[in-house]
Design a protein around this motif. Structure first.
Motif, mmCIF file in Angstrom:
data_model
loop_
_atom_site.group_PDB
_atom_site.id
_atom_site.type_symbol
_atom_site.label_atom_id
_atom_site.label_comp_id
_atom_site.label_asym_id
_atom_site.label_seq_id
_atom_site.Cartn_x
_atom_site.Cartn_y
_atom_site.Cartn_z
ATOM 1 N N LYS A 96 0.865 -1.165 0.000
ATOM 2 C CA LYS A 96 0.000 0.000 0.000
ATOM 3 C C LYS A 96 0.907 1.222 0.000
ATOM 4 C CE LYS A 96 -3.759 2.029 2.710
ATOM 5 N NZ LYS A 96 -4.548 1.871 3.941
ATOM 6 N N PHE A 97 0.748 2.075 -0.985
ATOM 7 C CA PHE A 97 1.557 3.288 -1.096
ATOM 8 C C PHE A 97 0.720 4.466 -0.623
ATOM 9 C CE2 PHE A 97 3.089 0.222 -4.139
ATOM 10 C CZ PHE A 97 4.449 0.217 -3.885
ATOM 11 N N ILE A 98 1.208 5.186 0.376
ATOM 12 C CA ILE A 98 0.485 6.284 1.008
ATOM 13 C C ILE A 98 0.939 7.599 0.385
ATOM 14 C CG2 ILE A 98 -0.135 7.285 3.256
ATOM 15 C CD1 ILE A 98 -0.701 4.242 3.020
ATOM 16 N N LYS A 99 0.033 8.581 0.308
ATOM 17 C CA LYS A 99 0.337 9.869 -0.305
ATOM 18 C C LYS A 99 1.566 10.554 0.274
ATOM 19 C CE LYS A 99 -3.625 12.056 -2.405
ATOM 20 N NZ LYS A 99 -4.594 13.114 -2.324
ATOM 21 N N ASN A 100 1.809 10.403 1.572
ATOM 22 C CA ASN A 100 2.937 11.089 2.211
ATOM 23 C C ASN A 100 4.279 10.424 1.902
ATOM 24 O OD1 ASN A 100 3.035 8.802 3.792
ATOM 25 N ND2 ASN A 100 2.441 9.804 5.690
ATOM 26 N N GLY A 101 4.268 9.386 1.057
ATOM 27 C CA GLY A 101 5.503 8.708 0.692
ATOM 28 C C GLY A 101 5.757 7.431 1.468
ATOM 29 N N SER A 102 4.901 7.138 2.438
ATOM 30 C CA SER A 102 5.058 5.915 3.219
ATOM 31 C C SER A 102 4.669 4.697 2.388
ATOM 32 C CB SER A 102 4.173 5.950 4.467
ATOM 33 O OG SER A 102 4.559 6.982 5.321
ATOM 34 N N VAL A 103 5.215 3.560 2.783
ATOM 35 C CA VAL A 103 4.879 2.298 2.150
ATOM 36 C C VAL A 103 4.512 1.322 3.258
ATOM 37 C CG1 VAL A 103 5.756 0.359 0.778
ATOM 38 C CG2 VAL A 103 6.491 2.691 0.248
ATOM 39 N N GLU A 104 3.454 0.550 3.030
ATOM 40 C CA GLU A 104 3.057 -0.491 3.968
ATOM 41 C C GLU A 104 2.977 -1.805 3.205
ATOM 42 O OE1 GLU A 104 -0.690 0.831 5.551
ATOM 43 O OE2 GLU A 104 0.265 2.340 6.834
ATOM 44 N N LEU A 105 3.535 -2.857 3.809
ATOM 45 C CA LEU A 105 3.442 -4.195 3.223
ATOM 46 C C LEU A 105 2.596 -5.064 4.141
ATOM 47 C CD1 LEU A 105 7.091 -4.870 2.037
ATOM 48 C CD2 LEU A 105 5.150 -4.178 0.652
ATOM 49 N N THR B 162 8.010 5.243 7.559
ATOM 50 C CA THR B 162 7.469 6.533 7.983
ATOM 51 C C THR B 162 8.597 7.553 7.937
ATOM 52 O OG1 THR B 162 8.019 6.264 10.318
ATOM 53 C CG2 THR B 162 5.905 5.346 9.594
ATOM 54 N N THR B 163 8.285 8.795 8.248
ATOM 55 C CA THR B 163 9.336 9.807 8.287
ATOM 56 C C THR B 163 10.304 9.543 9.435
ATOM 57 O OG1 THR B 163 7.912 11.237 9.615
ATOM 58 C CG2 THR B 163 7.913 11.599 7.226
ATOM 59 N N ALA B 164 9.878 8.765 10.434
ATOM 60 C CA ALA B 164 10.740 8.441 11.578
ATOM 61 C C ALA B 164 11.621 7.219 11.322
ATOM 62 C CB ALA B 164 9.890 8.195 12.818
ATOM 63 N N GLY B 165 11.320 6.420 10.306
ATOM 64 C CA GLY B 165 12.123 5.230 10.038
ATOM 65 C C GLY B 165 11.280 4.088 9.517
ATOM 66 N N VAL B 166 11.669 2.868 9.881
ATOM 67 C CA VAL B 166 11.012 1.656 9.404
ATOM 68 C C VAL B 166 10.506 0.873 10.607
ATOM 69 C CG1 VAL B 166 11.360 -0.530 8.188
ATOM 70 C CG2 VAL B 166 12.476 1.537 7.359
ATOM 71 N N THR B 167 9.282 0.365 10.506
ATOM 72 C CA THR B 167 8.720 -0.497 11.534
ATOM 73 C C THR B 167 8.456 -1.858 10.913
ATOM 74 O OG1 THR B 167 7.635 1.377 12.598
ATOM 75 C CG2 THR B 167 6.808 -0.808 13.150
ATOM 76 N N VAL B 168 8.924 -2.909 11.605
ATOM 77 C CA VAL B 168 8.734 -4.272 11.120
ATOM 78 C C VAL B 168 8.004 -5.057 12.193
ATOM 79 C CG1 VAL B 168 9.895 -6.388 10.401
ATOM 80 C CG2 VAL B 168 10.847 -4.177 9.758
ATOM 81 N N THR B 169 6.998 -5.808 11.786
ATOM 82 C CA THR B 169 6.300 -6.706 12.690
ATOM 83 C C THR B 169 6.811 -8.106 12.415
ATOM 84 O OG1 THR B 169 4.349 -5.302 12.638
ATOM 85 C CG2 THR B 169 4.040 -7.562 13.409
ATOM 86 N N GLY B 170 7.357 -8.756 13.433
ATOM 87 C CA GLY B 170 7.929 -10.083 13.249
ATOM 88 C C GLY B 170 9.434 -10.039 13.428
ATOM 89 N N THR B 171 10.103 -11.050 12.935
ATOM 90 C CA THR B 171 11.541 -11.196 13.099
ATOM 91 C C THR B 171 12.279 -10.630 11.898
ATOM 92 O OG1 THR B 171 11.188 -13.210 14.374
ATOM 93 C CG2 THR B 171 13.380 -12.885 13.481
ATOM 94 N N VAL B 172 13.353 -9.901 12.170
ATOM 95 C CA VAL B 172 14.209 -9.390 11.108
ATOM 96 C C VAL B 172 15.468 -10.246 11.102
ATOM 97 C CG1 VAL B 172 15.500 -7.407 10.241
ATOM 98 C CG2 VAL B 172 13.309 -7.064 11.394
#
Length: 142
Positions: A5-14, A25-35
């Motif tokens: 999902k591509f958000i107008k503010n430039g964010s991306v959600e998978l 986000t403008t603050a960085g990257v958030t991941v749910t689960g294991t990296v």
């Protein structure tokens, strides 16, 4: 199913199966689960268990190398700038950290160089400034 999902503010959600797994986000990257990377879970320190004398190899970067006997040799031109390796004495006696030929290991406590002794159950970390210079610090290090 995976969708983006591509958000107008430039964010991306998978999303995977309608659960958000990744978001920028403008603050960085958030991941749910294991990296993970090639060494495993990024919140864990991979362990290389040794039972006899051991010479570090490039793939030890970012790992804990424990020894039950024989100690470690730190060779020249194996690690790269900014690599770090933690050594753990998993034995009931002192172990030697051998400064290999062409390597300079500075003890962070006093700036001295040369072989080190890691006391029983001691732990020390090497930080590599480049392929032939490292700094070492830790508990039980002399």
């Amino acid at each position: 199913d995976v969708c983006a999902k591509f958000i107008k503010n430039g964010s991306v959600e998978l999303y995977e199966d309608n659960v958000k797994k990744f978001e920028t986000t403008t603050a960085g990257v958030t991941v749910t689960g294991t990296v993970t990377d090639s060494k495993g879970n990024l919140r864990s320190i991979p362990r290389n268990n040794q039972t006899s004398a051991y010479t570090l190899v490039a793939s030890d970067a970012g790992k804990l190398v424990d020894s039950q006997s024989g100690g470690w040799t730190i060779p020249n031109s194996v690690m790269s700038q900014a690599d770090a390796v933690t050594l753990l004495n998993n034995s009931a006696g002192d172990l030697t950290i051998t400064q290999g030929s062409g390597v300079t290991i500075y003890n962070s406590a006093d700036g001295s160089t040369g072989n080190r002794t890691l006391a029983t159950r001691g732990m020390a970390t090497l930080y590599f400034m480049n392929a032939s210079v490292a700094y070492i610090s830790g508990a039980g290090l002399s």
